[in-house]
Motif scaffolding. Structure first.
Motif, PDB file in Angstrom:
ATOM      1  N   ARG A   1      55.605  37.756  -1.980  1.00 28.55           N
ATOM      2  CA  ARG A   1      55.509  36.294  -1.951  1.00 28.55           C
ATOM      3  C   ARG A   1      54.602  35.859  -0.808  1.00 28.55           C
ATOM      4  O   ARG A   1      54.744  36.343   0.324  1.00 28.55           O
ATOM      5  CB  ARG A   1      56.886  35.654  -1.785  1.00 28.55           C
ATOM      6  N   TYR A   2      53.701  34.944  -1.129  1.00 31.97           N
ATOM      7  CA  TYR A   2      52.840  34.329  -0.120  1.00 31.97           C
ATOM      8  C   TYR A   2      53.211  32.858  -0.002  1.00 31.97           C
ATOM      9  O   TYR A   2      53.194  32.124  -1.001  1.00 31.97           O
ATOM     10  CB  TYR A   2      51.371  34.462  -0.520  1.00 31.97           C
ATOM     11  N   GLU A   3      53.546  32.435   1.211  1.00 31.57           N
ATOM     12  CA  GLU A   3      53.944  31.049   1.444  1.00 31.57           C
ATOM     13  C   GLU A   3      52.744  30.244   1.939  1.00 31.57           C
ATOM     14  O   GLU A   3      52.170  30.536   2.988  1.00 31.57           O
ATOM     15  CB  GLU A   3      55.067  31.005   2.477  1.00 31.57           C
TER      16      GLU A   3
ATOM     17  N   ALA B   1      50.984  32.773   4.329  1.00 27.31           N
ATOM     18  CA  ALA B   1      49.575  32.931   3.930  1.00 27.31           C
ATOM     19  C   ALA B   1      48.720  31.995   4.763  1.00 27.31           C
ATOM     20  O   ALA B   1      47.976  31.158   4.237  1.00 27.31           O
ATOM     21  CB  ALA B   1      49.407  32.649   2.448  1.00 27.31           C
ATOM     22  N   THR B   2      48.813  32.133   6.082  1.00 31.82           N
ATOM     23  CA  THR B   2      48.034  31.290   6.973  1.00 31.82           C
ATOM     24  C   THR B   2      46.542  31.462   6.689  1.00 31.82           C
ATOM     25  O   THR B   2      46.031  32.574   6.685  1.00 31.82           O
ATOM     26  CB  THR B   2      48.310  31.646   8.444  1.00 31.82           C
ATOM     27  N   GLY B   3      45.868  30.354   6.426  1.00 33.92           N
ATOM     28  CA  GLY B   3      44.448  30.436   6.084  1.00 33.92           C
ATOM     29  C   GLY B   3      44.194  30.559   4.599  1.00 33.92           C
ATOM     30  O   GLY B   3      43.046  30.532   4.162  1.00 33.92           O
ATOM     31  N   GLY B   4      45.264  30.712   3.789  1.00 31.95           N
ATOM     32  CA  GLY B   4      45.092  30.765   2.344  1.00 31.95           C
ATOM     33  C   GLY B   4      45.190  32.164   1.771  1.00 31.95           C
ATOM     34  O   GLY B   4      45.491  33.136   2.467  1.00 31.95           O
ATOM     35  N   VAL B   5      44.937  32.260   0.476  1.00 31.09           N
ATOM     36  CA  VAL B   5      44.995  33.519  -0.266  1.00 31.09           C
ATOM     37  C   VAL B   5      43.631  33.759  -0.907  1.00 31.09           C
ATOM     38  O   VAL B   5      43.026  32.832  -1.452  1.00 31.09           O
ATOM     39  CB  VAL B   5      46.082  33.478  -1.364  1.00 31.09           C
ATOM     40  N   THR B   6      43.160  34.992  -0.838  1.00 30.91           N
ATOM     41  CA  THR B   6      41.901  35.353  -1.493  1.00 30.91           C
ATOM     42  C   THR B   6      42.203  35.987  -2.845  1.00 30.91           C
ATOM     43  O   THR B   6      43.017  36.915  -2.937  1.00 30.91           O
ATOM     44  CB  THR B   6      41.093  36.343  -0.633  1.00 30.91           C
TER      45      THR B   6
ATOM     46  N   PRO C   1      48.043  43.974  -1.533  1.00 30.04           N
ATOM     47  CA  PRO C   1      48.099  45.064  -0.564  1.00 30.04           C
ATOM     48  C   PRO C   1      49.514  45.624  -0.428  1.00 30.04           C
ATOM     49  O   PRO C   1      50.505  44.890  -0.539  1.00 30.04           O
ATOM     50  CB  PRO C   1      47.637  44.407   0.739  1.00 30.04           C
ATOM     51  N   ILE C   2      49.609  46.924  -0.195  1.00 32.83           N
ATOM     52  CA  ILE C   2      50.908  47.564  -0.024  1.00 32.83           C
ATOM     53  C   ILE C   2      51.575  47.090   1.260  1.00 32.83           C
ATOM     54  O   ILE C   2      52.775  46.865   1.305  1.00 32.83           O
ATOM     55  CB  ILE C   2      50.732  49.102  -0.001  1.00 32.83           C
TER      56      ILE C   2
ATOM     57  N   PRO D   1      46.499  38.146   3.096  1.00 31.02           N
ATOM     58  CA  PRO D   1      46.945  37.798   1.744  1.00 31.02           C
ATOM     59  C   PRO D   1      45.816  37.911   0.716  1.00 31.02           C
ATOM     60  O   PRO D   1      44.759  37.291   0.872  1.00 31.02           O
ATOM     61  CB  PRO D   1      47.404  36.341   1.890  1.00 31.02           C
ATOM     62  N   MET D   2      46.039  38.678  -0.308  1.00 35.69           N
ATOM     63  CA  MET D   2      45.023  38.902  -1.330  1.00 35.69           C
ATOM     64  C   MET D   2      45.706  39.288  -2.641  1.00 35.69           C
ATOM     65  O   MET D   2      46.689  40.030  -2.639  1.00 35.69           O
ATOM     66  CB  MET D   2      44.056  40.011  -0.889  1.00 35.69           C
ATOM     67  N   ILE D   3      45.185  38.771  -3.738  1.00 41.21           N
ATOM     68  CA  ILE D   3      45.673  39.135  -5.066  1.00 41.21           C
ATOM     69  C   ILE D   3      44.488  39.611  -5.886  1.00 41.21           C
ATOM     70  O   ILE D   3      43.506  38.880  -6.058  1.00 41.21           O
ATOM     71  CB  ILE D   3      46.353  37.954  -5.786  1.00 41.21           C
TER      72      ILE D   3
END
Length: 318
Positions: free
Chosen positions: A4-6, A195-200, A213-214, A220-222
């Motif tokens: 989970r990315y907040e 997810a400070t700064g967002g998600v790539t 990422p493991i 944060p990346m998907i």
């Protein structure tokens, strides 16, 4: 398991797309390791047989485990849709030895012989560079065009339907509720992080659904499956109504038929198996004749038919 990315406040504005040649290079080793899981790439895999004896196959095979995991340090978060392989390799080259060891042991609790010894990172980079030059570089323009077309599509989807709809469209394993992006993964990974700064978001031709990422220490990346990956090695026929083809030529009439929905020249080139330059020439001519309109969307220009073009197609019987 679930990652989970907040996203809070300005983090929502930090959701961005990027393309990574290095990610594609490393993840393609999954098909090298287990071709049966990637039947759509069999035409490319067959080509590898002619160059395999020129590669460091022992090292390359060791970078992927039986679950098709690869070490996180070899799939760094790309910074933009224009990321260059040389820049990414330079980042990996200065990875601390402790991080290399940690990530390799997450993939292989017992390191295979190929991943031990002196100059390990240099040997890995040498093997990957040679693999790129012989196996991916000749096809990269076609691959990049497909990935860029996906980014254009997702950006349009986000603008028209919102972030939640865009995330849901990446994969059935991805969802967004409020400010939390959830990725359901098949591996034994479970963490929640800010997810400070967002998600790539990174489209890939070598993932079946979506992956992250493991390690929660990674940015944060998907990574998700790019649209059209299943037809990467195929070319689509270009339909052209007979009467309209006689007036405009088969190529331009076929493009006009395709453009009922907006598309970029890059996306069209990939789908049709031709160069972007050739497509652009035809699109400019059709626009000059009043049969297409164009609008910039991010870094891409999208084309669609005008009402005049629709009437021409109706008259010609499409």
């Amino acid at each position: 398991m679930v990652v989970r990315y907040e996203l809070v406040g300005v983090d929502l504005a930090g959701v961005r797309f990027a393309i990574s040649p290095l990610n594609e290079l490393v993840l393609s080793l999954r098909a090298w390791r287990d071709p049966g899981r990637y039947p759509v790439h069999l035409p490319w895999i067959r080509e590898l047989h002619s160059v395999r004896d020129r590669l460091d196959g022992t090292t390359l095979n060791a970078l992927v485990n039986n679950d098709l995991w690869v070490p996180d340090f070899l799939t760094p978060r790309p910074r933009s849709p224009l990321t260059r392989l040389d820049d990414e390799l330079a980042v990996v080259a200065v990875t601390p030895a402790a991080v290399v060891d940690r990530d390799l042991r997450l993939v292989h609790p017992e390191l295979p012989p190929a991943l031990r010894g002196k100059r390990l990172l240099a040997r890995i980079l040498d093997a990957l560079t040679e693999y790129w030059e012989l196996c991916l570089a000749p096809h990269w323009p076609r691959m990049r065009a497909l990935l860029e077309a996906d980014v254009t599509y997702r950006g349009r989807q986000s603008a028209q339907h919102g972030l939640a709809a865009m995330f849901a469209g990446l994969s059935e394993r991805v969802s967004m509720t409020g400010g939390v992006v959830e990725v359901r993964v098949r591996t034994d990974v479970h963490y929640t992080r800010s997810a400070t700064g967002g998600v790539t978001l990174v489209p890939s031709m070598w993932t079946q659904g979506a992956s992250t990422p493991i390690s929660p220490e990674e940015p944060p990346m998907i990574m998700y499956r790019a649209r059209g990956s299943g037809t990467l090695w195929e070319t689509e026929p270009l339909p052209a109504p007979g009467a309209l083809a006689g007036l405009l030529g088969a190529q331009r009439a076929g493009l006009l038929t395709r453009l009922g929905a907006p598309a970029s020249s890059t996306e069209l080139a990939v789908r049709l198996g031709v160069t972007t330059t050739a497509v652009n020439q035809h699109l400019r001519a059709l626009r000059a004749a009043g049969l297409l309109v164009s609008a910039r969307h991010g870094r891409s220009v999208l084309y669609r038919r005008t009402e005049l073009a629709d009437r021409l197609l109706d008259v010609s019987g499409r």
